[in-house]
Design a protein around this motif. Structure first.
Motif, mmCIF file in Angstrom:
data_model
loop_
_atom_site.group_PDB
_atom_site.id
_atom_site.type_symbol
_atom_site.label_atom_id
_atom_site.label_comp_id
_atom_site.label_asym_id
_atom_site.label_seq_id
_atom_site.Cartn_x
_atom_site.Cartn_y
_atom_site.Cartn_z
ATOM 1 N N ASN A 126 32.896 39.255 41.488
ATOM 2 C CA ASN A 126 32.485 37.837 41.424
ATOM 3 C C ASN A 126 33.077 37.269 42.853
ATOM 4 N N PRO A 127 31.912 36.592 43.462
ATOM 5 C CA PRO A 127 32.300 36.101 44.841
ATOM 6 C C PRO A 127 33.449 35.127 45.069
ATOM 7 N N ARG A 128 33.897 34.521 43.851
ATOM 8 C CA ARG A 128 34.760 33.637 43.984
ATOM 9 C C ARG A 128 36.137 34.000 43.739
ATOM 10 N N THR A 184 39.215 36.800 44.739
ATOM 11 C CA THR A 184 39.423 37.865 45.733
ATOM 12 C C THR A 184 39.698 39.199 44.961
ATOM 13 N N VAL A 185 40.027 40.210 46.002
ATOM 14 C CA VAL A 185 40.203 41.560 45.462
ATOM 15 C C VAL A 185 41.258 41.728 44.670
ATOM 16 N N PHE A 186 42.426 40.970 44.875
ATOM 17 C CA PHE A 186 43.634 40.809 43.791
ATOM 18 C C PHE A 186 43.404 40.459 42.527
ATOM 19 N N ASP A 187 42.433 39.029 42.542
ATOM 20 C CA ASP A 187 42.080 38.720 41.297
ATOM 21 C C ASP A 187 41.374 39.466 40.446
ATOM 22 N N ALA A 188 40.442 40.155 41.150
ATOM 23 C CA ALA A 188 39.315 41.105 40.357
ATOM 24 C C ALA A 188 39.930 42.203 39.847
ATOM 25 N N LEU A 189 40.893 43.121 40.513
ATOM 26 C CA LEU A 189 41.797 44.107 39.919
ATOM 27 C C LEU A 189 42.759 43.603 39.052
ATOM 28 N N ALA A 190 43.360 42.506 39.063
ATOM 29 C CA ALA A 190 44.313 41.860 38.147
ATOM 30 C C ALA A 190 43.790 41.642 36.974
ATOM 31 N N GLU A 191 42.546 41.167 36.643
ATOM 32 C CA GLU A 191 41.821 40.757 35.627
ATOM 33 C C GLU A 191 42.029 41.914 34.474
ATOM 34 N N PRO A 192 41.539 43.067 34.460
ATOM 35 C CA PRO A 192 41.788 43.950 33.325
ATOM 36 C C PRO A 192 43.264 44.161 33.094
ATOM 37 N N LEU A 193 43.840 43.983 34.060
ATOM 38 C CA LEU A 193 45.473 44.297 33.823
ATOM 39 C C LEU A 193 46.069 43.398 33.050
ATOM 40 N N ARG A 194 45.831 42.015 33.142
ATOM 41 C CA ARG A 194 46.124 40.950 32.275
ATOM 42 C C ARG A 194 45.200 40.776 31.034
ATOM 43 N N VAL A 195 44.117 41.051 30.882
ATOM 44 C CA VAL A 195 43.684 41.141 29.599
ATOM 45 C C VAL A 195 44.079 41.835 28.817
ATOM 46 N N HIS A 196 44.349 43.353 29.147
ATOM 47 C CA HIS A 196 44.697 44.317 28.133
ATOM 48 C C HIS A 196 46.208 44.482 28.276
ATOM 49 N N PHE A 236 44.242 44.221 52.394
ATOM 50 C CA PHE A 236 43.070 43.560 52.256
ATOM 51 C C PHE A 236 42.921 42.806 50.939
ATOM 52 N N MET A 237 43.883 42.849 49.926
ATOM 53 C CA MET A 237 43.691 42.505 48.616
ATOM 54 C C MET A 237 43.617 40.964 48.589
ATOM 55 N N GLN A 238 43.884 40.158 49.503
ATOM 56 C CA GLN A 238 43.601 38.527 49.467
ATOM 57 C C GLN A 238 42.437 38.227 50.125
ATOM 58 N N LYS A 239 41.220 39.197 50.338
ATOM 59 C CA LYS A 239 40.054 39.004 50.697
ATOM 60 C C LYS A 239 39.037 38.747 49.707
ATOM 61 N N TYR A 240 37.920 38.126 50.245
ATOM 62 C CA TYR A 240 36.858 37.939 49.174
ATOM 63 C C TYR A 240 35.725 39.055 49.399
ATOM 64 N N GLN A 251 32.734 49.298 51.030
ATOM 65 C CA GLN A 251 33.977 48.990 50.786
ATOM 66 C C GLN A 251 34.002 48.283 49.360
ATOM 67 N N ARG A 252 32.875 47.593 49.052
ATOM 68 C CA ARG A 252 32.787 46.694 47.831
ATOM 69 C C ARG A 252 32.708 47.780 46.387
ATOM 70 N N GLN A 253 31.936 48.728 47.017
ATOM 71 C CA GLN A 253 31.857 49.720 45.621
ATOM 72 C C GLN A 253 33.271 50.659 45.663
ATOM 73 N N ARG A 254 33.969 50.740 46.561
ATOM 74 C CA ARG A 254 35.343 51.074 46.605
ATOM 75 C C ARG A 254 36.147 50.373 45.525
ATOM 76 N N ILE A 255 36.031 48.691 45.850
ATOM 77 C CA ILE A 255 36.509 47.814 45.015
ATOM 78 C C ILE A 255 36.110 48.257 43.648
ATOM 79 N N ALA A 256 34.876 48.243 43.283
ATOM 80 C CA ALA A 256 34.479 48.495 41.952
ATOM 81 C C ALA A 256 35.045 49.510 41.212
#
Length: 327
Positions: free
Chosen positions: A108-110, A112-124, A149-153, A161-166
Motif C-alpha cells: 500500500n503506497p500510503r 509506511t513499512v512499519f504500518d505494513a508489517l504491523a498490520e498482520p501482527l495487530r489483526v491476528h 527505514f521502517m518509517q519510509k514509504y 527492497q520492496r520485495q524484501r519488505i513483502a
C-alpha cells in the motif's frame, strides 16, 4: 517425504462466463485449475512452473482461498480449508502466507513499512502492542533491511527492497507455509539472485515449506527440491528437481527445458531448441483428450481421445502422457 503439511486433492477452480446486460446467460466456463493433486512436505521447496495462463497463480490463490474452489480439497495441517468457515480460514492464514509477484502493487503506497508489517501482527494479535516495534525491527533485519527505514514509504525503495519488505510481511506471523508467486520476475537479473538466495536461506533457517511459482525453469532449478510442471490447469509432470531438469519425461517439459539459455555460446549454438507449434489452447474450450496434443510432436489418435492421468513412472516421478515409454 514426511507427512505432508499441505495436501491438495483434485482441486478445481472454474469461473463462469456470463453474457448479456439485463438478462445474463451462462455462455461458458474458464477452467483455470482443472484437477490438481499435490503434497508439500515439511521444509520442502516445491517449484511450480508453466507458461503464462496455465493456472499457476490461480492455484496459489485457491490454496489461500482468495478465490473459491469449485471442487476438491485443500488440507493444511489436518484442517480442510475448502469447507472451513471465514474465521477458520483467517486462523489458518497465520500458517499460510503469500508473496505476490509485483512488489510495486502488493504494498500500500500510503502505508509506511512499519504500518505494513504491523498490520498482520495487530489483526491476528500475536504480540503485545508494546512489542511490535521490536518485532518489526527483527523482521527487517531478517530480510536484509536496516530497521531505521521502517518509517519510509514504498516509493522510497528499489524493487528488490520492496520485495524484501513483502517477504518480511509474509514472515510476520511466523507461518509454516509460504507461497511465492513469481517473486523475482519483476526484478533485475542481479537482484533476482539476491532474492532467491534470501528465500533459500529463510527456508533453512526457519524450517519453512515453500511453493515457488515461476515460468522460468532456470530460476526454479536453483531453489527447488521438487518441480511440478503445469499445463492448461493440470499437472503434467512431477518429480525431484534434478531428475526433471536432466531427464524430462513429458514432451511439454522437454520443450520448456530446451528454452533455458546456456552461458556457453558454443553449446548454445550447437543445441537444438524445441519450438512448440501454435499458442496454448483456451481454458474456455480445451482440446479433447490430452490438452497438449495439438502442439505435441508425438501426437497419435489415442492422444486425442484419452485424458492422461498423472501416474507414477518411477518411485519419485509422475507424468501425464498416454505415450510415455514410446517417446
Amino acid at each position: 517425504m514426511s507427512a505432508p503439511i499441505l495436501q491438495l486433492t483434485d482441486v478445481k477452480t472454474h469461473f463462469p462466463i456470463h453474457e448479456g446486460f439485463l438478462i445474463k446467460r451462462h455462455s461458458g466456463t474458464v477452467k483455470a485449475v482443472d484437477g490438481v493433486s499435490l503434497a508439500l512436505g515439511q521444509g520442502e521447496v516445491l517449484g511450480l512452473v508453466g507458461e503464462s495462463g496455465c493456472g499457476k497463480s490461480t492455484l496459489a490463490r485457491a490454496i489461500l482461498q482468495l478465490v473459491p474452489t469449485t471442487a476438491g480439497t485443500i488440507v493444511l495441517e489436518g484442517k480442510n480449508l475448502t469447507s472451513g468457515s471465514a474465521n477458520e480460514i483467517l486462523a489458518a492464514r497465520r500458517n499460510l502466507q503469500m508473496v505476490f509477484q509485483d512488489p510495486y502493487a502488493s504494498l500500500n503506497p500510503r502505508m509506511t513499512v512499519f504500518d505494513a508489517l504491523a498490520e498482520p501482527l495487530r489483526v491476528h494479535k500475536v504480540c503485545p502492542r508494546a512489542d511490535i516495534p521490536a518485532r518489526i525491527a527483527e523482521l527487517m533485519t531478517l530480510v536484509g533491511l536496516a530497521p531505521r527505514f521502517m518509517q519510509k514509504y514504498p516509493h522510497e525503495f528499489s524493487g528488490g527492497q520492496r520485495q524484501r519488505i513483502a517477504i518480511a510481511r509474509a514472515l510476520a506471523l511466523q507461518p509454516r507455509v509460504i507461497i511465492a508467486d513469481e517473486p523475482v520476475s519483476a526484478l533485475d537479473v542481479s537482484i533476482q539472485a539476491q532474492i532467491l538466495n534470501l528465500l533459500a536461506s529463510l527456508v533453512k533457517k526457519m524450517g519453512l515449506s515453500l511453493i515457488f511459482i515461476a515460468h522460468d525453469l532456470s530460476v526454479v532449478k536453483h531453489i527447488s527440491d521438487r518441480i511440478a510442471v503445469m499445463y492448461l490447469g493440470k499437472i503434467v509432470e512431477l518429480g525431484p528437481a534434478i531428475d526433471v531438469i536432466e531427464h524430462p519425461q513429458h514432451p511439454y517439459t522437454r520443450a520448456l527445458i530446451s528454452a533455458i539459455p546456456t552461458p556457453n555460446p558454443d553449446v548454445e549454438r550447437a543445441r537444438q531448441r524445441i519450438v512448440l507449434a501454435g499458442d496454448p489452447p483456451s481454458p474456455v474450450n480445451p482440446p479433447s483428450g490430452c490438452a497438449f496434443h495439438p502442439r505435441c510432436a508425438y501426437t497419435q489418435e489415442k492422444c486425442k481421445a484419452l485424458v492422461p492421468p498423472l501416474v507414477a513412472t518411477t518411485a519419485h516421478r509422475e507424468v501425464a502422457c498416454v505415450r510415455f515409454g514410446e517417446i
